[in-house]
Design an enzyme around this catalytic site. Structure first.
Site, mmCIF file in Angstrom:
data_model
loop_
_atom_site.group_PDB
_atom_site.id
_atom_site.type_symbol
_atom_site.label_atom_id
_atom_site.label_comp_id
_atom_site.label_asym_id
_atom_site.label_seq_id
_atom_site.Cartn_x
_atom_site.Cartn_y
_atom_site.Cartn_z
ATOM 1 N N SER A 126 0.851 -1.187 0.000
ATOM 2 C CA SER A 126 0.000 0.000 0.000
ATOM 3 C C SER A 126 0.883 1.231 0.000
ATOM 4 O O SER A 126 1.625 1.469 0.946
ATOM 5 C CB SER A 126 -0.903 0.001 1.242
ATOM 6 O OG SER A 126 -1.499 1.269 1.372
ATOM 7 N N HIS A 149 -1.513 -1.466 -4.169
ATOM 8 C CA HIS A 149 -2.741 -0.959 -3.559
ATOM 9 C C HIS A 149 -2.647 0.561 -3.408
ATOM 10 O O HIS A 149 -1.700 1.072 -2.824
ATOM 11 C CB HIS A 149 -2.912 -1.638 -2.196
ATOM 12 C CG HIS A 149 -4.192 -1.324 -1.509
ATOM 13 N ND1 HIS A 149 -5.386 -1.937 -1.833
ATOM 14 C CD2 HIS A 149 -4.475 -0.474 -0.490
ATOM 15 C CE1 HIS A 149 -6.340 -1.491 -1.030
ATOM 16 N NE2 HIS A 149 -5.824 -0.585 -0.216
ATOM 17 N N ASP A 200 -7.170 -5.828 4.376
ATOM 18 C CA ASP A 200 -6.443 -4.554 4.365
ATOM 19 C C ASP A 200 -6.453 -3.928 5.754
ATOM 20 O O ASP A 200 -7.514 -3.617 6.286
ATOM 21 C CB ASP A 200 -7.140 -3.623 3.355
ATOM 22 C CG ASP A 200 -6.461 -2.272 3.209
ATOM 23 O OD1 ASP A 200 -5.346 -2.086 3.733
ATOM 24 O OD2 ASP A 200 -7.067 -1.400 2.550
ATOM 25 N N ASP A 204 -4.620 3.902 -2.041
ATOM 26 C CA ASP A 204 -5.712 4.358 -1.170
ATOM 27 C C ASP A 204 -6.136 5.772 -1.522
ATOM 28 O O ASP A 204 -5.348 6.700 -1.442
ATOM 29 C CB ASP A 204 -5.240 4.339 0.291
ATOM 30 C CG ASP A 204 -5.122 2.924 0.823
ATOM 31 O OD1 ASP A 204 -6.098 2.170 0.709
ATOM 32 O OD2 ASP A 204 -4.047 2.582 1.341
ATOM 33 N N MET A 240 -12.033 5.299 -0.742
ATOM 34 C CA MET A 240 -12.658 5.622 0.549
ATOM 35 C C MET A 240 -13.221 7.030 0.413
ATOM 36 O O MET A 240 -12.718 7.994 1.000
ATOM 37 C CB MET A 240 -11.610 5.537 1.669
ATOM 38 C CG MET A 240 -11.246 4.101 2.000
ATOM 39 S SD MET A 240 -9.680 3.957 2.862
ATOM 40 C CE MET A 240 -8.564 3.962 1.470
ATOM 41 N N MET A 260 -8.624 8.791 -0.476
ATOM 42 C CA MET A 260 -9.454 9.288 0.634
ATOM 43 C C MET A 260 -9.864 10.725 0.347
ATOM 44 O O MET A 260 -9.062 11.505 -0.163
ATOM 45 C CB MET A 260 -8.654 9.234 1.939
ATOM 46 C CG MET A 260 -8.074 7.865 2.246
ATOM 47 S SD MET A 260 -7.285 7.837 3.870
ATOM 48 C CE MET A 260 -6.519 6.207 3.829
ATOM 49 N N HIS A 306 -8.460 1.625 -4.068
ATOM 50 C CA HIS A 306 -9.416 1.486 -2.961
ATOM 51 C C HIS A 306 -10.020 2.859 -2.686
ATOM 52 O O HIS A 306 -9.352 3.745 -2.165
ATOM 53 C CB HIS A 306 -8.623 0.941 -1.745
ATOM 54 C CG HIS A 306 -9.403 0.857 -0.477
ATOM 55 N ND1 HIS A 306 -8.798 0.606 0.745
ATOM 56 C CD2 HIS A 306 -10.728 0.958 -0.217
ATOM 57 C CE1 HIS A 306 -9.710 0.570 1.691
ATOM 58 N NE2 HIS A 306 -10.891 0.792 1.142
ATOM 59 N N MET A 355 -12.015 -4.939 5.528
ATOM 60 C CA MET A 355 -11.144 -4.010 6.266
ATOM 61 C C MET A 355 -10.856 -4.598 7.641
ATOM 62 O O MET A 355 -11.770 -4.935 8.395
ATOM 63 C CB MET A 355 -11.825 -2.646 6.449
ATOM 64 C CG MET A 355 -11.920 -1.779 5.208
ATOM 65 S SD MET A 355 -10.351 -1.489 4.360
ATOM 66 C CE MET A 355 -9.379 -0.636 5.601
HETATM 67 C C1 DX5 Z 1 -6.346 2.237 5.552
HETATM 68 C C2 DX5 Z 1 -5.921 1.844 4.170
HETATM 69 C C3 DX5 Z 1 -4.886 0.799 4.124
HETATM 70 C C4 DX5 Z 1 -3.570 1.181 4.727
HETATM 71 C C5 DX5 Z 1 -2.974 -0.059 5.305
HETATM 72 O O1 DX5 Z 1 -7.485 3.003 5.481
HETATM 73 O O2 DX5 Z 1 -7.038 1.359 3.441
HETATM 74 O O3 DX5 Z 1 -4.671 0.328 2.788
HETATM 75 O O4 DX5 Z 1 -2.656 1.724 3.807
HETATM 76 O O5 DX5 Z 1 -1.838 0.296 6.010
HETATM 77 P P1 DX5 Z 1 -1.239 -0.650 7.142
HETATM 78 O O6 DX5 Z 1 -0.793 -1.907 6.466
HETATM 79 O O7 DX5 Z 1 -0.119 0.183 7.687
HETATM 80 O O8 DX5 Z 1 -2.334 -0.885 8.139
HETATM 81 ZN ZN ZN Z 2 -6.644 0.355 1.481
#
Ligand code: DX5
Ligand code: ZN
Length: 226
Positions: A9, A34, A176, A36, A69, A38, A67, A138
Site C-alpha cells: 500500500s 494498492h 487490508d 488508497d 474511501m 481518501m 481502494h 477491512m
Molecule cells: C487504511 C488503508 C490501508 C492502509 C494499510 O485506510 O485502506 O490500505 O494503507 O496500512 P497498514 O498496512 O499500515 O495498516
Molecule cells: Zn486500502
C-alpha cells in the site's frame, strides 16, 4: 487454489521516491499495488487523486488496485479507471445503489470490488457476491495506515470463504489493515488471497526484504490451509 498476492500500500511509502520503490518491488515479483484514495469526508483523511495514478501508470506495469474511501464513488470510479486503475473497490457503506455501481465499474473495463468496514456484517453483501469480482475485508477502520489489526476480521473472511464455496462463486478475498508477519497466516488460512500491507513493508529498514518475508509467510500458511 488461486495464487496469493501481496499488495504493497503506497500510503506508507516515501512519496518522494515512489517510482524507485515501485520498480524494486516489481523486480522482486510483486504484481499488484494498492492505492488508497481518501476524500476527507468518508474517512477523516486526504490522500491521492487521479493525476498520481496517471503518472504511476507510465512508470510500471503492476496491476493497480484502487481502494476508494470516498463519498461519491459513482462520479470518481470512471475517472480513476481512465487514469489507469485496473481494479476499483468501493465501500458498501458509501454506495446507495451498490449493484448499479459494481456493474458500472465492470462496464468501464475494470474489475469491480466491494469493501466492508469492521462494523459492517458480511451478510450485507449477500445479494452482490455474484457481481463483485473481489471483496475487501477491512481489518482496521479505514482512514490511516499503521493501525492495529482487528482479529474479528478473520471470522468475516471465513464467513465469506464459506459463502463462496457454498455458492460456487469466483470472487477473490482481500484483507487490508494492520497486516504483519504475525497475523498474515491467520488471514490466509481463513481464505484470504490478496493481502494489503503498508507499514509492515514500507516502514522498515528494507522494504524489499519485508515484502519478500511477508510473501514467504503467507505462502507457507497456504500449505496448512483447511
Ligand atoms: C487504511 C488503508 C490501508 C492502509 C494499510 O485506510 O485502506 O490500505 O494503507 O496500512 P497498514 O498496512 O499500515 O495498516
Ligand atoms: Zn486500502
Amino acid at each position: 487454489m488461486s495464487q496469493i498476492e501481496i499488495l504493497p500500500s503506497i500510503l506508507a511509502a516515501d512519496f518522494s521516491r515512489l517510482g524507485e520503490q515501485i520498480r524494486l518491488l516489481e523486480d522482486a515479483g510483486c504484481r499488484m499495488l494498492h492505492i488508497d484514495v481518501m476524500d476527507g469526508h468518508f474517512v477523516p483523511n486526504l490522500t491521492v487523486g487521479p493525476p498520481l495514478v496517471e503518472s504511476l501508470r507510465k512508470a510500471t506495469k503492476l496491476r493497480f488496485d484502487v481502494h476508494l474511501m470516498i463519498e461519491d464513488p459513482d462520479t470518481y470510479a470512471p475517472i480513476f479507471i481512465q487514469a489507469g486503475a485496473d481494479q476499483v473497490s468501493v465501500h458498501q457503506e458509501a454506495c446507495r445503489h451498490l449493484d448499479r455501481t459494481l456493474h458500472m465499474i465492470r462496464s468501464e473495463g475494470a474489475k469491480a470490488g466491494v469493501v466492508i468496514n469492521p462494523a459492517t456484517p458480511v451478510s450485507t453483501l449477500d445479494e452482490v457476491l455474484d457481481i463483485a469480482e473481489y471483496v475487501l475485508v477491512m481489518s482496521v477502520n479505514p482512514g490511516f495506515g499503521g493501525q492495529e489489526f482487528i482479529p474479528n476480521s478473520v471470522h468475516k473472511v471465513a464467513q465469506l470463504a464459506r459463502r463462496k464455496k457454498e455458492r460456487g462463486l469466483q470472487f477473490a478475498i482481500e484483507i487490508d489493515g494492520g497486516i504483519t508477519n504475525e497475523n498474515v497466516g491467520d488471514a490466509i488460512r481463513a481464505g484470504v488471497e490478496w493481502v494489503v500491507a503498508g507499514s509492515s513493508i514500507f516502514h522498515t529498514v528494507n522494504p524489499l526484504a519485508a515484502f519478500r518475508q511477508l510473501r514467504e509467510t503467507a505462502r507457507e500458511a497456504t500449505l496448512v490451509r483447511v
